[in-house]
Design a protein around this motif. Structure first.
Motif, PDB file in Angstrom:
ATOM      1  N   SER A 189       0.856  -1.186   0.000  1.00  0.00           N
ATOM      2  CA  SER A 189       0.000   0.000   0.000  1.00  0.00           C
ATOM      3  C   SER A 189       0.896   1.242   0.000  1.00  0.00           C
ATOM      4  CB  SER A 189      -0.886   0.001   1.248  1.00  0.00           C
ATOM      5  OG  SER A 189      -0.089   0.171   2.422  1.00  0.00           O
ATOM      6  N   ASP A 190       0.300   2.389  -0.278  1.00  0.00           N
ATOM      7  CA  ASP A 190       1.061   3.638  -0.272  1.00  0.00           C
ATOM      8  C   ASP A 190       1.666   3.892   1.100  1.00  0.00           C
ATOM      9  OD1 ASP A 190       0.421   4.055  -2.913  1.00  0.00           O
ATOM     10  OD2 ASP A 190      -1.324   5.321  -2.472  1.00  0.00           O
ATOM     11  N   ASP A 191       0.899   3.591   2.137  1.00  0.00           N
ATOM     12  CA  ASP A 191       1.401   3.797   3.499  1.00  0.00           C
ATOM     13  C   ASP A 191       2.614   2.913   3.780  1.00  0.00           C
ATOM     14  OD1 ASP A 191       1.138   4.681   6.389  1.00  0.00           O
ATOM     15  OD2 ASP A 191       0.784   2.525   6.621  1.00  0.00           O
ATOM     16  N   GLU A 192       2.561   1.660   3.325  1.00  0.00           N
ATOM     17  CA  GLU A 192       3.689   0.751   3.551  1.00  0.00           C
ATOM     18  C   GLU A 192       4.934   1.214   2.803  1.00  0.00           C
ATOM     19  OE1 GLU A 192       1.314  -3.467   4.352  1.00  0.00           O
ATOM     20  OE2 GLU A 192       1.716  -2.813   2.296  1.00  0.00           O
ATOM     21  N   ILE A 193       4.747   1.717   1.596  1.00  0.00           N
ATOM     22  CA  ILE A 193       5.896   2.226   0.839  1.00  0.00           C
ATOM     23  C   ILE A 193       6.523   3.408   1.555  1.00  0.00           C
ATOM     24  CG2 ILE A 193       6.538   3.447  -1.282  1.00  0.00           C
ATOM     25  CD1 ILE A 193       4.682   1.598  -2.798  1.00  0.00           C
ATOM     26  N   ALA A 194       5.692   4.284   2.094  1.00  0.00           N
ATOM     27  CA  ALA A 194       6.195   5.444   2.822  1.00  0.00           C
ATOM     28  C   ALA A 194       6.989   5.031   4.061  1.00  0.00           C
ATOM     29  CB  ALA A 194       5.036   6.352   3.220  1.00  0.00           C
ATOM     30  N   ARG A 195       6.691   3.867   4.583  1.00  0.00           N
ATOM     31  CA  ARG A 195       7.390   3.378   5.788  1.00  0.00           C
ATOM     32  C   ARG A 195       8.590   2.508   5.452  1.00  0.00           C
ATOM     33  NH1 ARG A 195       2.568   0.323   7.907  1.00  0.00           N
ATOM     34  NH2 ARG A 195       4.105  -0.631   9.315  1.00  0.00           N
ATOM     35  N   GLY A 196       8.954   2.406   4.158  1.00  0.00           N
ATOM     36  CA  GLY A 196      10.157   1.670   3.774  1.00  0.00           C
ATOM     37  C   GLY A 196       9.944   0.203   3.511  1.00  0.00           C
ATOM     38  N   ALA A 197       8.770  -0.156   2.999  1.00  0.00           N
ATOM     39  CA  ALA A 197       8.458  -1.568   2.748  1.00  0.00           C
ATOM     40  C   ALA A 197       9.328  -2.145   1.651  1.00  0.00           C
ATOM     41  CB  ALA A 197       6.990  -1.716   2.370  1.00  0.00           C
ATOM     42  N   CYS A 198       9.705  -3.411   1.806  1.00  0.00           N
ATOM     43  CA  CYS A 198      10.396  -4.154   0.756  1.00  0.00           C
ATOM     44  C   CYS A 198      10.207  -5.643   1.011  1.00  0.00           C
ATOM     45  CB  CYS A 198      11.881  -3.800   0.690  1.00  0.00           C
ATOM     46  SG  CYS A 198      12.829  -4.231   2.157  1.00  0.00           S
ATOM     47  N   LEU A 199      10.592  -6.460   0.048  1.00  0.00           N
ATOM     48  CA  LEU A 199      10.554  -7.916   0.196  1.00  0.00           C
ATOM     49  C   LEU A 199      11.927  -8.388   0.647  1.00  0.00           C
ATOM     50  CD1 LEU A 199       8.554  -9.040  -2.971  1.00  0.00           C
ATOM     51  CD2 LEU A 199       7.701  -8.568  -0.667  1.00  0.00           C
ATOM     52  N   ALA A 200      11.950  -9.145   1.732  1.00  0.00           N
ATOM     53  CA  ALA A 200      13.226  -9.588   2.284  1.00  0.00           C
ATOM     54  C   ALA A 200      14.014 -10.434   1.292  1.00  0.00           C
ATOM     55  CB  ALA A 200      12.986 -10.375   3.571  1.00  0.00           C
ATOM     56  N   CYS A 201      13.300 -11.181   0.436  1.00  0.00           N
ATOM     57  CA  CYS A 201      13.998 -12.079  -0.491  1.00  0.00           C
ATOM     58  C   CYS A 201      14.626 -11.332  -1.668  1.00  0.00           C
ATOM     59  CB  CYS A 201      13.053 -13.163  -1.002  1.00  0.00           C
ATOM     60  SG  CYS A 201      11.718 -12.561  -2.063  1.00  0.00           S
ATOM     61  N   GLN A 202      14.202 -10.079  -1.896  1.00  0.00           N
ATOM     62  CA  GLN A 202      14.692  -9.329  -3.050  1.00  0.00           C
ATOM     63  C   GLN A 202      15.548  -8.127  -2.661  1.00  0.00           C
ATOM     64  OE1 GLN A 202      14.118 -10.504  -6.213  1.00  0.00           O
ATOM     65  NE2 GLN A 202      13.230 -12.227  -5.084  1.00  0.00           N
ATOM     66  N   ALA A 203      15.533  -7.732  -1.420  1.00  0.00           N
ATOM     67  CA  ALA A 203      16.329  -6.594  -0.956  1.00  0.00           C
ATOM     68  C   ALA A 203      17.706  -7.074  -0.513  1.00  0.00           C
ATOM     69  CB  ALA A 203      15.624  -5.896   0.202  1.00  0.00           C
ATOM     70  N   THR A 204      18.752  -6.375  -0.941  1.00  0.00           N
ATOM     71  CA  THR A 204      20.121  -6.763  -0.579  1.00  0.00           C
ATOM     72  C   THR A 204      20.764  -5.690   0.290  1.00  0.00           C
ATOM     73  OG1 THR A 204      20.951  -5.815  -2.652  1.00  0.00           O
ATOM     74  CG2 THR A 204      20.454  -8.157  -2.632  1.00  0.00           C
ATOM     75  N   VAL A 205      21.606  -6.138   1.187  1.00  0.00           N
ATOM     76  CA  VAL A 205      22.254  -5.267   2.172  1.00  0.00           C
ATOM     77  C   VAL A 205      23.417  -4.523   1.521  1.00  0.00           C
ATOM     78  CG1 VAL A 205      23.508  -5.219   4.356  1.00  0.00           C
ATOM     79  CG2 VAL A 205      21.584  -6.801   4.047  1.00  0.00           C
ATOM     80  N   VAL A 206      23.457  -3.201   1.717  1.00  0.00           N
ATOM     81  CA  VAL A 206      24.559  -2.380   1.214  1.00  0.00           C
ATOM     82  C   VAL A 206      25.479  -1.984   2.359  1.00  0.00           C
ATOM     83  CG1 VAL A 206      25.183  -0.216   0.073  1.00  0.00           C
ATOM     84  CG2 VAL A 206      23.203  -1.523  -0.721  1.00  0.00           C
ATOM     85  N   GLY A 207      24.886  -1.512   3.443  1.00  0.00           N
ATOM     86  CA  GLY A 207      25.639  -1.145   4.643  1.00  0.00           C
ATOM     87  C   GLY A 207      24.871  -1.573   5.864  1.00  0.00           C
ATOM     88  N   ASP A 208      25.250  -1.050   7.042  1.00  0.00           N
ATOM     89  CA  ASP A 208      24.504  -1.366   8.258  1.00  0.00           C
ATOM     90  C   ASP A 208      23.044  -0.988   8.061  1.00  0.00           C
ATOM     91  OD1 ASP A 208      26.903  -2.097   9.287  1.00  0.00           O
ATOM     92  OD2 ASP A 208      27.111  -0.403  10.655  1.00  0.00           O
ATOM     93  N   VAL A 209      22.149  -1.837   8.535  1.00  0.00           N
ATOM     94  CA  VAL A 209      20.732  -1.592   8.294  1.00  0.00           C
ATOM     95  C   VAL A 209      19.899  -2.095   9.472  1.00  0.00           C
ATOM     96  CG1 VAL A 209      20.405  -3.773   7.052  1.00  0.00           C
ATOM     97  CG2 VAL A 209      18.858  -1.870   6.603  1.00  0.00           C
ATOM     98  N   LEU A 210      18.840  -1.322   9.780  1.00  0.00           N
ATOM     99  CA  LEU A 210      17.901  -1.674  10.839  1.00  0.00           C
ATOM    100  C   LEU A 210      16.585  -2.060  10.174  1.00  0.00           C
ATOM    101  CD1 LEU A 210      17.383  -1.693  13.960  1.00  0.00           C
ATOM    102  CD2 LEU A 210      16.536   0.654  13.702  1.00  0.00           C
ATOM    103  N   VAL A 211      16.136  -3.293  10.433  1.00  0.00           N
ATOM    104  CA  VAL A 211      14.979  -3.856   9.727  1.00  0.00           C
ATOM    105  C   VAL A 211      13.897  -4.233  10.727  1.00  0.00           C
ATOM    106  CG1 VAL A 211      14.187  -5.652   8.142  1.00  0.00           C
ATOM    107  CG2 VAL A 211      16.532  -4.803   7.982  1.00  0.00           C
ATOM    108  N   ASN A 212      12.675  -3.768  10.467  1.00  0.00           N
ATOM    109  CA  ASN A 212      11.531  -4.173  11.282  1.00  0.00           C
ATOM    110  C   ASN A 212      10.797  -5.303  10.571  1.00  0.00           C
ATOM    111  OD1 ASN A 212       9.642  -3.954  13.493  1.00  0.00           O
ATOM    112  ND2 ASN A 212       8.224  -3.058  12.036  1.00  0.00           N
TER     113      ASN A 212
END
Length: 640
Positions: free
Chosen positions: A66-89
């Motif tokens: 949803s638009d709200d989820e995108i605004a909160r930084g939504a992504c799919l764990a299987c497709q997102a790759t780590v670039v640097g230190d990251v905090l994930v909910n």
């Protein structure tokens, strides 16, 4: 290397740059809900990037958020790759949760009780200068006097011999000998001091890809003492069979073997604690699993099963000492695994066949076991044909926008009022809905067809003026539950794309059933009964399954839900030695049909990509029902 911190538990893990958040979560011990095996097709592994950076093509997967989820930084764990230190909910719904595991199965009380392991209480004369008979011979002769097998047919393991003299002398030559029927002859599994004849137990195990179910039996009187179930811990290495085989090829075979053993041991421990027994008194374990799961459980490399010419290491029934593979039972307990027919018709299907009793019947039985993959067997006491194929993940919640496993909050039953188009839904555990599981999806598909919300191709009728029938952001959709009624903060809908995926899944199953009938020279009316096996089949509404064309049309009294056929078959093989001896012979009698090489299958599949089928004459009662529904609503009958 970057550090990934997972909320809300603040689990931290250091991983190389370019690692997916999914793999980082696995390394942190989190079991993510990845129905599609990490291919970005199901949208179930939703996470939110709170701080830091990760690469993710949000536009490509925009349909999942949803638009709200995108605004909160939504992504799919299987497709997102780590670039640097990251905090994930990680939301709770993105983790594997308690599932409705099918444990109770019908018909256990009807299994003839004839176990392959027995105890004999022996009271022996002590040796003397006039009687220098060796200790082992003395025990074996005592067993024979109590009605046991002759001494020459019994093998004694070394560890039994090492303890034997001390046990006999400490207990004044009174002992209990445990003797098990082995593949060749008999085995002296243990000799205990005193009378332990009432403490003899066995376990039957369904080692599924996702779950493990165990039954604990008394092998002295045939009582079920306890049952237990839990997840297969191998999920942390991959959701599906293919991903686990690939994991094993990357030096992960020993880890997968250990995880399978731990999963079984967890179930055995829970069952033993419930029954108040010592696991050391479990003397037999019968394990039913598919071909790959059996290989992984025994630590046998399955790599060559997924490359041409697709050959497993073994198909016959195997027996292994519990101590050799780490099973929590008596060290000399025998662990048996079911035989297989092919890479795709494994021991779980042989167990299903045992559960149906089709090998004892003259009438033709069609057995169907449905999951991400499906297996079908058609036959009777004289012959059996089998096939397997990919049903697609739609029926297990993948490739359906709000599809999910049978977890709490999953809609499992749906009925739609034909006048108001208002759905009535029931959820697992009776909590607010979070999504729709397999049985609910079939109900919904059938109800949408009956109420003319969709046509026989699966298209949604947008001419219907109703708030639940609407043009969604990407596809036309039907609203199953409004946002205020759900626990996910959004409307739960069934989209036209979801319907298309479900139709393709059901078409594969129906096409396979018809291909088996073609090979046998039979018509649907020649089938004496259809048996649904597995959790999906157990909760499936039989009438709705026929309405959508999942299986050939036939009278409902010929359709049975046999429940967890794998555990039923394992129970039968555990407590009935005669049935166990037949397993290899059953597997050898089954002819496997490779659907990809069968010319008629694609025609059958294509013809099944309608609701219920392109040929209405194959579903006369469904045709009458749909025409009556349309006539009642003033909708003209039409042909495909």
């Amino acid at each position: 290397m970057p550090t990934v911190t997972f909320l809300p538990g603040y689990r931290k893990v250091t991983v190389p740059g370019g690692t997916t958040i999914l793999d980082a979560a696995r390394a942190a011990g989190l079991s993510m809900n990845v129905v599609c095996g990490g291919q970005g097709k199901c949208g179930k592994c939703l996470v939110f990037i709170k701080e830091g950076t990760a690469t993710f093509d949000r536009d490509k997967y925009r349909r999942f958020f949803s638009d709200d989820e995108i605004a909160r930084g939504a992504c799919l764990a299987c497709q997102a790759t780590v670039v640097g230190d990251v905090l994930v909910n990680v939301p709770a719904e993105s983790l594997i949760q308690e599932q409705k595991i099918l444990v109770e199965v019908p018909g256990q009380e009807g299994i003839p009780f004839n176990p392959a392991v027995r105890k004999y209480v022996v009271r022996l004369e002590p040796p003397s200068l006039d009687d220098t008979t060796p200790d082992l011979t003395r025990v074996l002769e005592g067993i024979e006097k109590q009605g046991g097998p002759p001494p020459t047919s019994i093998y004694a393991p070394l560890d039994v011999l090492c303890f034997l003299p001390l046990v006999l002398r400490r207990n004044e030559w009174n002992a209990t000998a445990t003797v098990a029927l082995a593949p060749v002859g008999y085995r002296l599994s243990s000799v205990d001091g005193g009378d332990t004849s009432e403490r003899l137990y066995g376990a039957a195990v369904d080692l599924g890809t996702t779950t493990v179910v165990a039954y604990l039996w008394s092998l002295t009187d045939g009582r079920i003492l306890a049952t237990a179930s839990n997840y297969n811990r191998q999920i942390s290495c991959g959701e599906d069979i293919l991903s686990r085989v690939n994991f094993s090829r990357k030096s992960g075979l020993s880890q997968l073997q250990q995880l399978a053993t731990e999963s079984i041991n967890e179930a055995l421990t829970t069952a033993a604690d419930t029954a108040g027994i010592d696991r050391e008194e479990i003397f037999e374990v019968m394990v039913a699993g598919n071909t790959v799961m059996t290989h992984l459980f025994l630590g046998i490399d399955p790599a060559y099963m997924i490359t041409e010419p697709y050959i497993p290491v073994v198909r016959r029934m195997l027996s292994t000492g519990a101590g050799q593979i780490g099973i929590a039972a008596h060290r000399n307990a025998e662990v048996y695994t079911f035989p297989a027919v092919s890479n795709f018709i494994g021991g779980d299907i042989i167990a299903d066949i045992l559960a149906t009793g089709m090998t004892d019947r003259e009438e033709a039985t069609l057995m169907v076991d449905i999951g991400t993959n499906f297996e079908a067997v058609l036959g009777n006491s004289d012959w059996m044909l089998s096939c397997a194929g990919a049903a697609g993940p739609a029926l297990e919640g993948g490739e359906v926008l709000f599809g999910m496993r049978a977890n709490p909050g999953a809609i499992e039953r749906v009925a739609i009022d034909a006048e108001t188009l208002t759905p009535t839904c029931s959820t697992i555990n009776g909590v607010r809905p979070r999504g729709i599981c397999g049985s609910g999806l079939i109900d919904l598909l059938a109800e949408l067809l009956r109420t003319c919300v969709i046509d026989r191709t699966g298209r949604i009728n947008l001419d219907i003026s109703h708030p639940r029938v609407r043009k969604g952001q990407y596809y036309p959709e039907y609203v199953v539950a409004w946002k205020k009624e759900t626990s996910v903060g959004k409307d739960i809908v069934m989209t036209e794309n979801d319907i298309r995926n479900l139709i393709m899944s059901k078409a594969a199953i129906h096409g396979a059933c018809m291909t088996l009938l073609d090979a046998a020279g039979l018509e649907p009316g020649d089938i004496g009964r259809v048996c649904f096996a597995g959790a999906f089949g157990n909760y499936l509404n039989k009438e709705n399954a026929i309405t959508v064309g999942l299986i050939p049309e036939m009278p409902l009294d010929r359709v049975e839900n046999i429940g967890n056929g794998a555990i039923t078959g394992a129970n039968i093989a555990l407590i009935n030695r005669k049935r166990r001896k037949e397993l290899d012979a059953i597997a050898r009698r089954i002819t496997y049909i490779e659907l990809n090489a069968e010319p008629s299958f694609m025609d059958r599949y294509t013809s099944s990509c309608f609701l219920p089928h392109t040929d209405f004459t194959l579903f006369p009662h469904v045709q009458q029902m749909l025409e009556a529904c349309r006539a009642k609503q003033g909708v003209r009958s039409w042909q495909a």
